[in-house]
Design an enzyme around this catalytic site. Structure first.
Site, PDB file in Angstrom:
ATOM      1  N   CYS A  89     -26.874  24.988  31.934  1.00  0.00           N
ATOM      2  CA  CYS A  89     -25.685  25.341  32.367  1.00  0.00           C
ATOM      3  C   CYS A  89     -24.972  24.007  32.796  1.00  0.00           C
ATOM      4  CB  CYS A  89     -25.734  26.083  33.822  1.00  0.00           C
ATOM      5  SG  CYS A  89     -24.489  26.917  34.207  1.00  0.00           S
ATOM      6  N   HIS A 192     -29.348  30.554  31.954  1.00  0.00           N
ATOM      7  CA  HIS A 192     -30.678  30.069  32.941  1.00  0.00           C
ATOM      8  C   HIS A 192     -31.734  30.525  32.414  1.00  0.00           C
ATOM      9  CE1 HIS A 192     -27.892  27.746  35.569  1.00  0.00           C
ATOM     10  NE2 HIS A 192     -27.061  28.805  35.360  1.00  0.00           N
ATOM     11  N   GLU A 194     -34.547  29.489  33.255  1.00  0.00           N
ATOM     12  CA  GLU A 194     -35.548  29.195  34.338  1.00  0.00           C
ATOM     13  C   GLU A 194     -35.332  30.309  35.476  1.00  0.00           C
ATOM     14  OE1 GLU A 194     -32.723  27.713  33.867  1.00  0.00           O
ATOM     15  OE2 GLU A 194     -31.423  27.339  35.789  1.00  0.00           O
TER      16      GLU A 194
END
Lengths: 212, 292
Positions: A89, A192, A194
């Site tokens: 991002c 994302h 994560e």
């Protein structure tokens, strides 16, 4: 049967920790066996580093802090010299050579044009699952996300995704957008990994770090 | 999109703001100064808390046109405040596609019993809390981010410190409880067992927690970060000070390197005059007492 203990060197991953969702990356990389450290100021770059993570957050904030803290040139040099990078991002925005509609870029090490907030404001944020080359179908969380408008000839497109969000503006919704690319040792994602429990993208990154 | 997905996405946006500073601004020009100084988001409002406090009277949601002007001026997320319980103001803010709504005790409450049912909205909400019970009740109602209440518009950090310490103590206490004691704790806090269970298992709130109310200096910001805040709101502290751009940039750097006292010493030099503070004992109106 061999009874010798196999000792493998842990990859040492520096996570840019000036602002944003860096802890999420750290936890995943640690769970995969990497040695993780945070990069908050210049002296953190004295340590040996095998790979770099540029996390999500606000790219304007991260870009300013990189410069204010004297991290910008040393990190850029390492990336140009081939340090493997996983950028998500805001991190992808830091890597892109051009930011659409803006005359300023940051590291500019990835031949691509990226558009910030390409799906609009928070109401345009969305979640989907989609194929990423070499990896398979992965969860993709887009938060005020960018996408790549175009990429250079040597850049490999890893994933294209259509927004599944009705709130997204027409310009963004008419076709699948480039949301994951690889150029040399740089992986850049609009979404994302994560934020989900799927670890395959981080594994793919650590494999790339391992094949130095 | 399912309600659950939308709530996750809204919690995710707060995660992206972590380690950042969210600044109160009243004009597009101030918003640009804040963005250039490194704000992770701006809070658009007609009057900053110190001026609301000085002016007295009923304080309401800002003019949507003024908020739109700030949305057009910057590329970072834009937040705006509505009154506690005023779901019609929140609907208006959602209609202009605000990135985050602050259901805020800084404005005059519109409802002295009920908060907004934030689960009905697609845009995310941040709410103030001065202890764990308030924080969990707001999360139960659908808030996807929490901030300490502090005491807005005072430049006095004491309440923010009190609220953050209290919340941390209560989280530590819950995580040390036996499993069969959690049911009673849920009853005492007036929240669901599931939320108490989450705090017990993870030793943290299920959403991001920022410090707010009274932050005026880089040292204040570093103090709150060391006490466990995941980021900082600065309201009156910046644009009520002598050199807003410089002070804002210094606070941003102090939040990133909050344990490096040498760096913060340097950042604290020559910032010009800090906002004039008011001590807790000198004020008639405690905004933190609004909305329980």
């Amino acid at each position: 049967m061999s009874n010798k203990i196999q000792i493998t060197k842990k990859p040492r991953i520096g996570v840019l920790a000036v602002q944003g969702a860096f802890i999420e990356h750290e936890r995943i990389l640690e769970s995969l066996g990497a040695e993780v450290f945070e990069i908050r100021q210049l002296r953190d770059l004295d340590r040996p580093i095998d790979g770099l993570v540029l996390p999500g957050g606000e790219s304007t904030v991260q870009g300013k802090l990189l410069r204010d803290l004297g991290l910008f040139e040393p990190l850029r040099k390492k990336i140009v010299e081939g340090l493997p990078v996983l950028a998500t991002c805001a991190g992808a925005i830091l890597l892109a050579e051009h930011i659409a509609g803006e005359n300023k870029a940051h590291f500019a090490t990835l031949p691509a044009v990226i558009r910030r907030n390409a799906y609009g404001r928070q109401l345009g944020s969305f979640f989907t699952e989609n194929e990423v080359d070499h990896i398979g179908k992965v969860p993709q969380t887009f938060i005020r996300a960018p996408f790549f408008e175009s990429v250079g000839n040597d850049v490999e497109v890893l994933s294209r995704t259509e927004s599944n969000n009705a709130g997204v503006d027409a310009a963004a919704s008419d076709a699948a957008q480039i949301v994951a690319v690889r150029y040399k040792k740089q992986i850049a994602l609009s979404f994302h990994p994560e934020l989900n429990s799927d670890l395959r993208i981080h594994k793919y990154f650590l494999n790339m770090v391992g094949n130095l | 999109m399912s309600e659950q997905n939308r709530y996750e996405l809204n919690k995710n946006l707060a995660q992206m703001l972590k380690g950042g500073v969210i600044m109160d601004v009243t004009t597009p020009e101030q918003a640009k100064i804040a963005e250039a100084a490194g704000a992770a988001a701006v809070m658009a409002l007609e009057r900053i808390p110190a001026d609301i406090r000085a002016a007295g009277g009923v304080s309401r949601m800002s003019d949507p046109k003024m908020i739109k002007g700030i949305q057009d001026a910057v590329s970072i997320p834009v937040m705006a405040k509505c009154r506690i319980g005023h779901f019609a103001e929140a609907q208006i803010l959602q209609a202009i596609e605000i990135d985050y709504i602050d259901e805020s005790e800084v404005l005059s409450p519109a409802d002295d019993i009920f908060h907004i049912n934030k689960r009905e909205f697609n845009v995310p909400f941040v709410c103030g809390a001065k202890d764990l019970g308030e924080a969990l009740r707001r999360i139960e109602e659908g808030a996807s981010m929490i901030r300490t209440k502090g005491e807005p518009g005072t430049g006095d950090i004491v309440q923010a410190v009190r609220h953050m310490r209290l919340m941390n103590q209560e989280i530590a206490r819950i995580s040390s409880l036996r499993e069969d004691e959690l049911f009673n704790r849920a009853k005492e806090l007036q929240v669901s067992y599931e939320l108490v269970r989450y705090v017990h298992d993870h030793k943290k709130l299920p959403v991001v927690n920022f410090a707010a109310g009274g932050v005026a200096t880089p040292a204040d910001a570093a103090l709150m970060m060391q006490l466990g805040a995941e980021g900082v709101f600065v309201g009156s502290g910046i644009f009520k000070s002598g050199n807003p751009a410089k002070r804002a940039a210094a606070i941003v750097q102090a939040v990133t390197n909050y344990t490096d006292a040498k760096l913060i010493a340097k950042l604290s030099e020559d910032l010009g005059e800090a906002m004039v503070g008011i001590n807790e004992q000198e004020i008639a109106l405690l905004m933190a007492e609004r909305g329980k």
